[in-house]
Design a protein around this motif. Structure first.
Motif, short mmCIF file in Angstrom:
data_model
loop_
_atom_site.label_atom_id
_atom_site.label_comp_id
_atom_site.label_asym_id
_atom_site.label_seq_id
_atom_site.Cartn_x
_atom_site.Cartn_y
_atom_site.Cartn_z
N ALA A 128 0.82 -1.21 0.00
CA ALA A 128 0.00 0.00 0.00
C ALA A 128 0.85 1.27 0.00
CB ALA A 128 -0.93 0.00 1.21
N GLY A 129 2.07 1.18 0.53
CA GLY A 129 2.93 2.35 0.60
C GLY A 129 3.88 2.52 -0.56
N ASP A 130 3.86 1.57 -1.49
CA ASP A 130 4.76 1.64 -2.64
C ASP A 130 4.37 2.80 -3.55
OD1 ASP A 130 6.67 0.89 -4.60
OD2 ASP A 130 5.10 -0.19 -5.68
N ASP A 131 5.34 3.58 -3.99
CA ASP A 131 5.07 4.75 -4.83
C ASP A 131 4.38 4.35 -6.14
OD1 ASP A 131 6.11 6.44 -2.97
OD2 ASP A 131 8.08 6.61 -3.93
N GLU A 132 4.82 3.25 -6.73
CA GLU A 132 4.22 2.82 -7.99
C GLU A 132 2.74 2.48 -7.81
OE1 GLU A 132 5.53 3.06 -10.80
OE2 GLU A 132 7.64 3.38 -10.35
N VAL A 133 2.42 1.79 -6.71
CA VAL A 133 1.03 1.43 -6.45
C VAL A 133 0.21 2.67 -6.13
CG1 VAL A 133 -0.51 0.12 -4.92
CG2 VAL A 133 1.64 -0.89 -5.68
N MET A 134 0.76 3.59 -5.36
CA MET A 134 0.03 4.79 -4.98
C MET A 134 -0.27 5.68 -6.18
SD MET A 134 1.77 5.81 -1.32
CE MET A 134 0.57 7.10 -1.01
#
Length: 272
Positions: free
Chosen positions: A16-22
């Motif tokens: 949830a905290g990954d930049d790509e996912v966000m």
């Protein structure tokens, strides 16, 4: 056939905290999760064929406009297309499964050693398929120890054959001398199975340092691998893999969205 793990590691907080996912919209996050599951279930455990029709089918057939939007976000970093254009690759999954494989093989090797030390008996070293033929074995023999010794002597060649098959650019084994046989018998008695040995040889053949990539140009050989009870373990534990420069925890998280960064030795704390 070796049984696959029914699951893969997933860390919700890191995901949830990954930049790509966000940076993904909700549709793309859902697509990402579905494709991760498909890749983890593949024979390679980390990739899917780059057949856009098949991928879109997995994603419930989004419209052309929606697909282009989702595809752009997925390939922005979370997924990569290989050089041949044949596969969508998920590096986080690949690293996770590789770590699980190394951990499993290391634990098996250590367990075999403990079994030998406690029970004073030989670990299982039969090649795959041998158990099915066990019913054809003679019902009696002169002694169990002599039977085990004869079996080991007849099958030492499987280890040299495995080396020659998987060695890559490393030097071939031309014959098993008496000294090599003695060392190999001892390693087998300590818990070195043929399956583990094959995996170690594959690692040796794909590790630059072990193939002459170091400053001294040293190359691993069959003799070194069976010389003692620690060399195999060193390769299994990744001692000779190239080290990476220190990075911040945030940089490590971006590159490894499915790992726990606090447990990685190459992730340093973020400085104020």
């Amino acid at each position: 056939m070796k049984q696959r793990s029914p699951a893969f590691q997933f860390f919700p907080r890191q995901f949830a905290g990954d930049d790509e996912v966000m940076s993904m919209d909700l549709d793309t996050v859902g697509a990402h999760i579905l494709l991760i599951c498909a890749a983890a279930a593949s024979p390679e455990c980390f990739r899917i064929a780059s057949d856009e029709h098949a991928i879109r089918t997995r994603l419930r057939n989004p419209s052309d406009d929606n697909w282009q939007r989702i595809k752009l976000q997925l390939l922005r970093g979370a997924w990569k297309i290989d050089a041949d254009g044949k596969w969508w690759m998920q590096d986080g999954l690949r690293r996770s499964f590789e770590k699980q494989r190394i951990f499993s093989e290391t634990q098996q090797y250590r367990a075999n050693q403990r079994y030998r030390n406690v029970a004073g008996t030989q670990p299982e070293v039969l090649p795959k398929g041998s158990r099915e033929d066990a019913g054809d074995a003679p019902k009696s023999c002169s002694s169990s120890s002599s039977s085990t010794s004869i079996y080991m002597s007849e099958n030492l060649g499987l280890y040299s054959e495995a080396w020659n098959e998987l060695r890559g650019s490393l030097a071939a084994v031309t014959r098993l001398s008496a000294g090599r046989k003695a060392k190999l018998k001892k390693r087998i008695a300590e818990g070195l199975t043929l399956e583990t040995f094959r995996s170690v040889v594959k690692t040796c053949a794909t590790t630059p340092y072990l193939c002459g990539g170091g400053s001294e140009g040293w190359r691993v050989d069959f003799e070194w691998l069976i010389a003692n009870d620690t060399n195999v373990l060193k390769v299994l534990e990744g001692k000779y893999r190239a080290s990476k420069p220190a990075i911040t925890a945030q940089e490590y998280l971006v590159d490894n969205p499915y790992d726990e960064p606090e447990y990685q030795s190459n992730a340093t704390a973020v400085q104020q």
